[in-house]
Design a protein around this motif. Structure first.
Motif, PDB file in Angstrom:
ATOM      1  N   PRO A  68       0.803  -1.230   0.000  1.00  0.00           N
ATOM      2  CA  PRO A  68       0.000   0.000   0.000  1.00  0.00           C
ATOM      3  C   PRO A  68       0.834   1.277   0.000  1.00  0.00           C
ATOM      4  O   PRO A  68       0.313   2.347  -0.310  1.00  0.00           O
ATOM      5  N   LEU A  79      -1.337   4.730  -6.721  1.00  0.00           N
ATOM      6  CA  LEU A  79      -2.155   4.429  -5.551  1.00  0.00           C
ATOM      7  C   LEU A  79      -2.763   5.697  -4.959  1.00  0.00           C
ATOM      8  O   LEU A  79      -3.897   5.678  -4.461  1.00  0.00           O
ATOM      9  N   ARG A  83      -6.684   6.349  -4.295  1.00  0.00           N
ATOM     10  CA  ARG A  83      -7.232   6.789  -3.003  1.00  0.00           C
ATOM     11  C   ARG A  83      -8.112   8.022  -3.177  1.00  0.00           C
ATOM     12  O   ARG A  83      -9.167   8.140  -2.544  1.00  0.00           O
ATOM     13  N   TYR A  89      -7.008   0.511  -0.211  1.00  0.00           N
ATOM     14  CA  TYR A  89      -6.152  -0.666  -0.388  1.00  0.00           C
ATOM     15  C   TYR A  89      -6.534  -1.729   0.646  1.00  0.00           C
ATOM     16  O   TYR A  89      -6.664  -1.454   1.832  1.00  0.00           O
ATOM     17  N   VAL A  94      -6.151  -4.701  -4.193  1.00  0.00           N
ATOM     18  CA  VAL A  94      -4.763  -4.946  -3.811  1.00  0.00           C
ATOM     19  C   VAL A  94      -3.955  -4.942  -5.109  1.00  0.00           C
ATOM     20  O   VAL A  94      -4.513  -5.059  -6.205  1.00  0.00           O
ATOM     21  N   THR A  95      -2.656  -4.801  -4.983  1.00  0.00           N
ATOM     22  CA  THR A  95      -1.796  -4.838  -6.165  1.00  0.00           C
ATOM     23  C   THR A  95      -1.001  -6.138  -6.202  1.00  0.00           C
ATOM     24  O   THR A  95      -0.603  -6.672  -5.165  1.00  0.00           O
TER      25      THR A  95
END
Length: 348
Positions: A68, A79, A83, A89, A94-95
């Protein structure tokens, strides 16, 4: 009139034999409570919202791209953009990050890993895009960013991509001539310019060759395959008395900005680069789009894909602003005077 005799919810009037139905308050409240609890159990029994899996593919080490709060500034920009759009996250997404560690030849295997993870969308740096194109025509791909997405065959047109690719163009080819103009302002007496490129940047080389011809400069081709080829290429440029360098080959050189800058300084060659990171590492100047802003904008595309949009319907975005950044210390070390007009145009 006789009083009614009540039993539970049935009531009789003896004088008429008429039967009435009355509400039993205790039974009603109890039934209502049971109904509410049953409804609540149904709500809580609903499956949790599915967490989306976003593949992230870049040149940096995987450790710099994952989690994150990634160390990679471009991935953090992505990210941050997500947001801002209300995505959390771990709750909404998720990545799945994969980094080539400055070895573009690893991209095919890294793409295969992401596809095995069943990612919903892939966000990738330009050097990774050809490997993704070879591997899938169905998983949505957000380009961050492509040198020329139409000429490279990723999309059919900027307005209607017509494929699983969308995202942002770097517009690097279109502003190649401007880079040569800026370099010429610093070294007006030079008769030739060295152009560092590799096969992935052949469009940039062609544009630089044409722009140099228009400006009455001789363009010296300095094609490289790996970082190890750069020293010999710059030695060639120095022997040919090149007045400066235009440096492309991002897929090979970008992770090694500090080394590239050192070699240019050793050969005393003024150089203009595509991206700001080279100037931050000590390079002379850059002119191009803000790559971190491009990754931040890529979040808009990801958000729309996760909400059901199709990449084929999302037009390619092009940067509307380009930043000129100049390193005064490097200019002084090379004995160059930055013209006042250039200082006024520089963002920094």
């Amino acid at each position: 009139m006789a009083r009614p005799r009540c039993v539970y919810s049935e009531c009789f009037l003896p004088s008429s034999g008429e039967r009435l139905l009355l509400v039993n308050r205790r039974a009603f409240v109890g039934g209502l409570t049971s109904g509410v609890l049953a409804a609540a159990r149904l709500v809580f029994a609903q499956p949790a919202r599915r967490v989306a899996r976003i593949g992230v593919l870049g040149l940096a080490p995987t450790a710099d791209l994952e989690g994150p709060r990634p160390r990679s500034r471009s991935t953090e920009a992505l990210l941050s953009g997500l947001r801002r759009l209300g995505n959390v996250y771990g709750e909404h997404f998720v990545t799945e990050a994969r980094g080539a560690e400055a070895r573009p030849e690893r991209f095919p295997s890294l793409v295969a890993e992401l596809l095995r993870q069943s990612v919903d969308v892939i966000v990738a740096a330009g050097p990774a895009l050809p490997a993704i194109k070879q591997a899938t025509s169905t998983v949505p791909v957000i380009m961050a960013a492509s040198v020329d997405p139409v000429a490279q065959g990723f999309v059919k047109s900027l307005g209607r991509p017509g494929s699983n690719f969308t995202g942002l163009s770097l517009q690097s080819v279109e502003i190649t001539g401007k880079r040569l103009e800026l370099l010429r302002e610093l070294v007006p007496a030079a008769a030739s310019v060295g152009v560092v490129w590799n096969r992935a940047n052949v469009l940039n080389w062609r544009a630089a060759e044409a722009a140099a011809r228009d400006q009455k400069w001789k363009a010296i081709s300095l094609e490289i395959q790996a970082l190890g080829d750069l020293d010999a290429a710059l030695s060639t440029a120095a022997r040919a008395k090149a007045g400066g360098l235009v440096v492309f080959a991002a897929g090979v050189l970008y992770p090694h900005a500090a080394r590239v800058v050192q070699l240019a300084a050793r050969h005393r060659l003024p150089a203009i680069y595509e991206l700001r990171s080279y100037v931050e590492a000590g390079g002379l100047m850059c002119y191009g789009a803000d790559i971190n802003d491009i990754w931040r904008r890529a979040a808009v595309f990801v958000d729309r894909i996760l909400k059901g949009a199709r990449p084929t319907d999302l037009p390619i975005e092009q940067p509307s602003e380009f930043e000129l950044v100049i390193n005064r210390r490097t200019a002084r070390a090379l004995g160059l005077t930055i013209p006042a007009s250039m200082v006024l145009r520089a963002e920094e």
